[in-house]
Design a protein around this motif. Structure first.
Motif, PDB file in Angstrom:
ATOM      1  N   LEU A   7      35.084  30.894  29.975  1.00  0.00           N
ATOM      2  CA  LEU A   7      35.237  32.477  29.629  1.00  0.00           C
ATOM      3  C   LEU A   7      36.051  33.320  30.761  1.00  0.00           C
ATOM      4  O   LEU A   7      35.750  32.984  31.991  1.00  0.00           O
ATOM      5  CB  LEU A   7      33.743  33.298  29.611  1.00  0.00           C
ATOM      6  N   THR A   8      36.643  34.301  30.071  1.00  0.00           N
ATOM      7  CA  THR A   8      37.591  35.268  30.943  1.00  0.00           C
ATOM      8  C   THR A   8      37.279  36.509  30.732  1.00  0.00           C
ATOM      9  O   THR A   8      36.977  37.056  29.804  1.00  0.00           O
ATOM     10  CB  THR A   8      39.157  34.996  30.976  1.00  0.00           C
ATOM     11  N   VAL A   9      37.411  37.420  31.974  1.00  0.00           N
ATOM     12  CA  VAL A   9      37.239  38.925  31.848  1.00  0.00           C
ATOM     13  C   VAL A   9      38.093  39.451  30.447  1.00  0.00           C
ATOM     14  O   VAL A   9      39.298  38.891  30.407  1.00  0.00           O
ATOM     15  CB  VAL A   9      37.326  39.494  32.959  1.00  0.00           C
ATOM     16  N   GLU A 100      44.817  34.039  38.036  1.00  0.00           N
ATOM     17  CA  GLU A 100      46.010  34.504  38.657  1.00  0.00           C
ATOM     18  C   GLU A 100      46.140  35.640  39.384  1.00  0.00           C
ATOM     19  O   GLU A 100      46.853  36.563  39.694  1.00  0.00           O
ATOM     20  CB  GLU A 100      47.091  34.642  37.679  1.00  0.00           C
ATOM     21  N   ILE A 101      44.530  36.223  39.559  1.00  0.00           N
ATOM     22  CA  ILE A 101      44.536  37.512  40.114  1.00  0.00           C
ATOM     23  C   ILE A 101      43.710  36.985  41.539  1.00  0.00           C
ATOM     24  O   ILE A 101      42.766  36.243  41.562  1.00  0.00           O
ATOM     25  CB  ILE A 101      43.483  38.367  39.531  1.00  0.00           C
ATOM     26  N   ARG A 161      43.710  43.892  32.466  1.00  0.00           N
ATOM     27  CA  ARG A 161      44.755  44.192  31.666  1.00  0.00           C
ATOM     28  C   ARG A 161      45.551  42.971  31.685  1.00  0.00           C
ATOM     29  O   ARG A 161      46.217  42.336  30.830  1.00  0.00           O
ATOM     30  CB  ARG A 161      45.598  45.274  31.933  1.00  0.00           C
ATOM     31  N   LYS A 162      45.977  42.350  33.032  1.00  0.00           N
ATOM     32  CA  LYS A 162      46.857  41.423  33.272  1.00  0.00           C
ATOM     33  C   LYS A 162      46.230  40.156  32.570  1.00  0.00           C
ATOM     34  O   LYS A 162      47.112  39.262  32.051  1.00  0.00           O
ATOM     35  CB  LYS A 162      46.945  40.979  34.608  1.00  0.00           C
ATOM     36  N   VAL A 163      45.191  39.913  32.784  1.00  0.00           N
ATOM     37  CA  VAL A 163      44.524  38.678  32.267  1.00  0.00           C
ATOM     38  C   VAL A 163      44.502  38.650  30.444  1.00  0.00           C
ATOM     39  O   VAL A 163      45.034  37.707  30.190  1.00  0.00           O
ATOM     40  CB  VAL A 163      42.954  38.549  32.821  1.00  0.00           C
TER      41      VAL A 163
END
Ligand code: NI
Length: 171
Positions: A7-9, A100-101, A161-163
């Motif tokens: 899962l991702t934010v 990537e963050i 936002r980037k994700v």
């Protein structure tokens, strides 16, 4: 063993407070830990909490061995921090749920842990360096906290936002 989806934010499940494993470590928990480890190696990453694959249990897997060294899988069930140093240390962290963050987070430099291992035995262990950073990062996940929650609101919103944007491009 199977690779599970991470899962991702801003998936709301990542905000879940995970429940303790009751009644000892069973084969079902070991099967979950095997899947978590395979998922983590595949990603690749150095730590993974069960909630990151959608399972709200207080279970963490980790392998912080150097890249070319033999694998050193570690398993933590119901981990607790029983002592933390006053000294803090800042470390650049990343997270498989925030791909990537990377950004700096300050945490106690050393901690003493108590947890159950893969076989359900009680272990007490001191952690420092990358181990201390990683276990504190993963234990945050058990409380529904992701490392970007330690950053300013501006940085956190920008990371999310980037994700999202990267995932739209992937999809
Ligand atoms: Ni993480």
């Amino acid at each position: 063993m199977a690779i599970r989806r991470i899962l991702t934010v801003p998936d709301p499940l990542l905000k879940t407070v995970s429940k303790p494993v009751e009644g000892g470590v069973t084969d079902a928990h070991r099967a979950l830990m095997d899947d978590m480890l395979e998922t983590m190696y595949d990603a690749p990453g150095v730590g993974l909490a069960a909630i990151q694959i959608g399972v709200p249990l207080r279970i963490i897997v980790m392998d912080i061995a150097p890249k070319d060294a033999p694998r050193e899988p570690r398993y933590f069930v119901n981990p607790e921090i029983v002592w933390a140093s006053e000294e803090l240390k800042s470390w650049e962290e990343g997270c498989l749920s925030v791909p990537e963050i990377y950004d700096d987070v300050e945490r106690p430099a050393r901690v003493k842990l108590r947890y159950l291992d893969y076989h359900g035995a009680v272990v007490e262990e001191d952690a420092e360096g990358l181990f201390a950073v990683c276990i504190q990062h993963e234990m945050d996940h058990l409380e529904g906290v992701v490392f970007i929650d330690h950053l300013s609101r501006l940085k956190r919103d920008s990371a999310i936002r980037k994700v999202r944007k990267a995932q739209r491009i992937e999809a």
